[in-house]
Design a protein around this motif. Structure first.
Motif, PDB file in Angstrom:
ATOM      1  N   ALA A 102      55.681 -28.975 -41.324  1.00 58.44           N
ATOM      2  CA  ALA A 102      56.130 -28.432 -42.603  1.00 58.44           C
ATOM      3  C   ALA A 102      55.058 -28.580 -43.670  1.00 58.44           C
ATOM      4  O   ALA A 102      54.860 -27.694 -44.498  1.00 58.44           O
ATOM      5  CB  ALA A 102      57.419 -29.132 -43.037  1.00 58.44           C
ATOM      6  N   ALA A 132      50.985 -24.354 -44.043  1.00 61.35           N
ATOM      7  CA  ALA A 132      50.492 -23.426 -45.066  1.00 61.35           C
ATOM      8  C   ALA A 132      49.013 -23.662 -45.336  1.00 61.35           C
ATOM      9  O   ALA A 132      48.225 -22.713 -45.416  1.00 61.35           O
ATOM     10  CB  ALA A 132      51.304 -23.601 -46.343  1.00 61.35           C
ATOM     11  N   ALA A 183      53.311 -18.075 -42.963  1.00 63.86           N
ATOM     12  CA  ALA A 183      54.513 -18.353 -43.748  1.00 63.86           C
ATOM     13  C   ALA A 183      55.664 -18.801 -42.846  1.00 63.86           C
ATOM     14  O   ALA A 183      56.495 -19.608 -43.246  1.00 63.86           O
ATOM     15  CB  ALA A 183      54.921 -17.108 -44.535  1.00 63.86           C
ATOM     16  N   ASN A 184      55.710 -18.253 -41.631  1.00 63.06           N
ATOM     17  CA  ASN A 184      56.775 -18.611 -40.698  1.00 63.06           C
ATOM     18  C   ASN A 184      56.311 -19.800 -39.852  1.00 63.06           C
ATOM     19  O   ASN A 184      55.420 -19.672 -39.010  1.00 63.06           O
ATOM     20  CB  ASN A 184      57.097 -17.401 -39.814  1.00 63.06           C
ATOM     21  CG  ASN A 184      58.281 -17.648 -38.912  1.00 63.06           C
ATOM     22  OD1 ASN A 184      58.658 -18.782 -38.686  1.00 63.06           O
ATOM     23  ND2 ASN A 184      58.849 -16.579 -38.402  1.00 63.06           N
ATOM     24  N   ILE A 185      56.934 -20.970 -40.093  1.00 63.78           N
ATOM     25  CA  ILE A 185      56.451 -22.193 -39.436  1.00 63.78           C
ATOM     26  C   ILE A 185      56.727 -22.155 -37.935  1.00 63.78           C
ATOM     27  O   ILE A 185      55.940 -22.661 -37.137  1.00 63.78           O
ATOM     28  CB  ILE A 185      57.085 -23.421 -40.118  1.00 63.78           C
ATOM     29  CG1 ILE A 185      56.631 -23.470 -41.576  1.00 63.78           C
ATOM     30  CG2 ILE A 185      56.696 -24.696 -39.410  1.00 63.78           C
ATOM     31  CD1 ILE A 185      57.242 -24.571 -42.370  1.00 63.78           C
ATOM     32  N   VAL A 186      57.867 -21.533 -37.547  1.00 63.11           N
ATOM     33  CA  VAL A 186      58.163 -21.435 -36.120  1.00 63.11           C
ATOM     34  C   VAL A 186      57.054 -20.653 -35.407  1.00 63.11           C
ATOM     35  O   VAL A 186      56.598 -21.036 -34.326  1.00 63.11           O
ATOM     36  CB  VAL A 186      59.535 -20.765 -35.903  1.00 63.11           C
ATOM     37  CG1 VAL A 186      59.819 -20.605 -34.433  1.00 63.11           C
ATOM     38  CG2 VAL A 186      60.637 -21.568 -36.559  1.00 63.11           C
ATOM     39  N   ILE A 212      54.017 -22.793 -34.940  1.00 60.31           N
ATOM     40  CA  ILE A 212      54.147 -23.727 -33.815  1.00 60.31           C
ATOM     41  C   ILE A 212      53.952 -22.998 -32.499  1.00 60.31           C
ATOM     42  O   ILE A 212      53.197 -23.431 -31.630  1.00 60.31           O
ATOM     43  CB  ILE A 212      55.529 -24.412 -33.848  1.00 60.31           C
ATOM     44  CG1 ILE A 212      55.656 -25.292 -35.087  1.00 60.31           C
ATOM     45  CG2 ILE A 212      55.745 -25.234 -32.599  1.00 60.31           C
ATOM     46  CD1 ILE A 212      57.030 -25.880 -35.260  1.00 60.31           C
ATOM     47  N   LEU A 236      55.267 -13.674 -40.952  1.00 55.67           N
ATOM     48  CA  LEU A 236      55.845 -13.670 -42.297  1.00 55.67           C
ATOM     49  C   LEU A 236      57.364 -13.746 -42.277  1.00 55.67           C
ATOM     50  O   LEU A 236      57.968 -14.375 -43.144  1.00 55.67           O
ATOM     51  CB  LEU A 236      55.436 -12.381 -43.034  1.00 55.67           C
ATOM     52  CG  LEU A 236      53.944 -12.140 -43.162  1.00 55.67           C
ATOM     53  CD1 LEU A 236      53.695 -10.811 -43.825  1.00 55.67           C
ATOM     54  CD2 LEU A 236      53.302 -13.261 -43.945  1.00 55.67           C
ATOM     55  N   THR A 237      57.998 -13.073 -41.333  1.00 60.20           N
ATOM     56  CA  THR A 237      59.453 -12.953 -41.317  1.00 60.20           C
ATOM     57  C   THR A 237      59.978 -13.501 -39.991  1.00 60.20           C
ATOM     58  O   THR A 237      59.205 -13.730 -39.070  1.00 60.20           O
ATOM     59  CB  THR A 237      59.858 -11.473 -41.436  1.00 60.20           C
ATOM     60  OG1 THR A 237      59.194 -10.758 -40.401  1.00 60.20           O
ATOM     61  CG2 THR A 237      59.470 -10.897 -42.767  1.00 60.20           C
ATOM     62  N   PRO A 238      61.303 -13.696 -39.903  1.00 55.79           N
ATOM     63  CA  PRO A 238      61.861 -14.086 -38.608  1.00 55.79           C
ATOM     64  C   PRO A 238      61.515 -13.009 -37.589  1.00 55.79           C
ATOM     65  O   PRO A 238      61.659 -11.818 -37.872  1.00 55.79           O
ATOM     66  CB  PRO A 238      63.369 -14.127 -38.861  1.00 55.79           C
ATOM     67  CG  PRO A 238      63.525 -14.237 -40.313  1.00 55.79           C
ATOM     68  CD  PRO A 238      62.330 -13.590 -40.933  1.00 55.79           C
ATOM     69  N   LEU A 296      48.652 -16.789 -48.404  1.00 59.99           N
ATOM     70  CA  LEU A 296      49.948 -17.001 -47.763  1.00 59.99           C
ATOM     71  C   LEU A 296      50.909 -15.878 -48.136  1.00 59.99           C
ATOM     72  O   LEU A 296      51.043 -15.530 -49.298  1.00 59.99           O
ATOM     73  CB  LEU A 296      50.514 -18.343 -48.226  1.00 59.99           C
ATOM     74  CG  LEU A 296      51.823 -18.781 -47.571  1.00 59.99           C
ATOM     75  CD1 LEU A 296      51.572 -19.253 -46.161  1.00 59.99           C
ATOM     76  CD2 LEU A 296      52.487 -19.863 -48.385  1.00 59.99           C
ATOM     77  N   PRO A 356      62.920 -22.295 -41.710  1.00 60.66           N
ATOM     78  CA  PRO A 356      61.527 -22.764 -41.887  1.00 60.66           C
ATOM     79  C   PRO A 356      60.547 -21.623 -42.131  1.00 60.66           C
ATOM     80  O   PRO A 356      59.623 -21.419 -41.362  1.00 60.66           O
ATOM     81  CB  PRO A 356      61.239 -23.505 -40.583  1.00 60.66           C
ATOM     82  CG  PRO A 356      62.143 -22.889 -39.595  1.00 60.66           C
ATOM     83  CD  PRO A 356      63.353 -22.438 -40.329  1.00 60.66           C
ATOM     84  N   ILE A 357      60.760 -20.861 -43.189  1.00 63.43           N
ATOM     85  CA  ILE A 357      59.828 -19.795 -43.562  1.00 63.43           C
ATOM     86  C   ILE A 357      59.462 -19.992 -45.019  1.00 63.43           C
ATOM     87  O   ILE A 357      60.338 -20.088 -45.885  1.00 63.43           O
ATOM     88  CB  ILE A 357      60.468 -18.405 -43.338  1.00 63.43           C
ATOM     89  CG1 ILE A 357      60.718 -18.192 -41.854  1.00 63.43           C
ATOM     90  CG2 ILE A 357      59.571 -17.313 -43.902  1.00 63.43           C
ATOM     91  CD1 ILE A 357      61.432 -16.916 -41.532  1.00 63.43           C
TER      92      ILE A 357
END
Lengths: 232, 118
Positions: free
Chosen positions: A39, A43, A49-52, A55, A126-128, A195, B56-57
């Motif tokens: 977390a 950045a 922007a999308n941490i998932v 990873i 950036l997005t899901p 970002l 988490p975005i």
């Protein structure tokens, strides 16, 4: 009857084992150490922007390469198992044509579905969403085409070409990370950028687009293989 | 909230396992396995959920500086992403083998396949 009772007893025993897990569960109040690192550092380090996505593509990029390999293997084995002993003639029972509605509708919808799939994997940082989701959406467009024209034979050569080229490019980018940046699959071979912009997060959009193409091609080849099996 | 999701996941897992144990038809067993698979995925995602936090975005609502106190755990979501994809591959493999078995015996009844039974 005995079999059913035995199965019920087994399920009840398993349920009894799971129940303490459920009752004794307390949600964490703060992120654990690993999640906290992701977390706080994503950045600044990777610019995603999308941490998932960060990873999946970079921090655990090698695992994702392995995952794509497993998917490729299962697609290849499906093709192998179904192709063995398949008659060369395309004959068999003539298939019923799809309805007018499905044929016309698929002409409108298939390009839009493909476009949505591409949008999803290009914006994965950036997005899901991301390569796997976008690839699955693209394969659903292929499934629609297969349903609309049951007799259609998809170009296996095109699918194989897209699949192997994107896989090769994926590994090549990984090796480039080894040479020009911090390690295998490091995304910082390209500038990180700002970002939240489309052209940011270094190589992540490129890698996820390649994964999207590869996954879409693999799912499509699975669907094509399953749909081309002759009716028994 | 987390308990409801957790209970749903465990329940789906148990239902899937029960279906796989009691059904004799190969296709039904494959469907049951995918139900159990979905249950496990729900459990893992539920474990990563935290009350009052968001996805988490990072964006305008979740600035990077406050991320650690505003987002839920991203690691289980990344894990489940992998698990779903592998699950699809396994399901496709099972379907292909089911087709082959049907081709060999003209039956999808698991009781007709006795070779490996002891």
């Amino acid at each position: 009857m005995i079999r059913r009772a035995a199965a019920l007893a087994l399920i009840a025993a398993l349920g009894a084992l799971l129940l303490p897990l459920l009752l004794g569960y307390h949600p964490d109040e703060a992120l654990n150490l690993t999640a906290c690192y992701y977390a706080e550092r994503t950045a600044a380090d990777l610019g995603a922007a999308n941490i998932v996505t960060a990873i999946v593509v970079t921090y655990r990029g090698l695992d994702t390469l392995g995952e794509v390999t497993v998917l490729f293997l299962s697609a290849a084995v499906v093709g192998l198992v179904l192709a063995r002993g398949r008659t060369a003639t395309t004959g068999g029972r003539p298939r019923l044509p799809a309805g007018e509605l499905l044929t016309t509708g698929s002409r409108l919808l298939a390009p839009l579905i493909m476009l949505l799939g591409i949008y999803i994997f290009v914006n994965g940082h950036l997005t899901p969403g991301g390569g796997f989701q976008g690839g699955a959406v693209i394969a659903s467009g292929v499934l629609l085409l297969l349903l609309a024209e049951p007799g259609r034979r998809l170009g296996h050569r095109v699918i194989a070409l897209v699949e192997s080229l994107s896989g090769l490019a994926y590994v090549a980018i990984g090796v480039a990370g080894l040479v020009y940046a911090g390690g295998f699959l490091d995304n910082r071979i390209l500038p990180i950028g700002t970002l939240g912009e489309l052209a940011s997060a270094g190589a992540i959009p490129v890698i996820y687009s390649l994964i999207g193409l590869k996954v879409g091609a693999e799912f499509s080849s699975m669907l094509a293989n399953l749909s081309e099996t002759e009716e028994l | 909230m987390a308990h409801i999701a957790l209970a749903t996941g465990f329940l789906l897992f148990l239902i899937g396992l029960y279906g796989a144990l009691t059904n004799r038809n190969l296709l039904r067993m494959i469907v049951a396995f995918t139900v159990a698979d979905a249950g496990i995925n729900v459990v893992i995602v539920a474990v990563g959920h935290m009350r009052g936090r968001t996805a988490p975005i990072l964006d305008g609502a979740v600035p990077a500086a406050e991320a650690a106190s505003r987002i839920i755990d991203p690691v289980p979501q990344a894990l489940v992403l992998t698990a779903i994809v592998i699950g699809v591959g396994i399901t496709a493999l099972m379907l292909a083998y089911a087709y082959k078995l049907y081709e060999a015996r003209r039956s999808l009844d698991i009781g007709k396949f006795m070779e490996l039974k002891w």
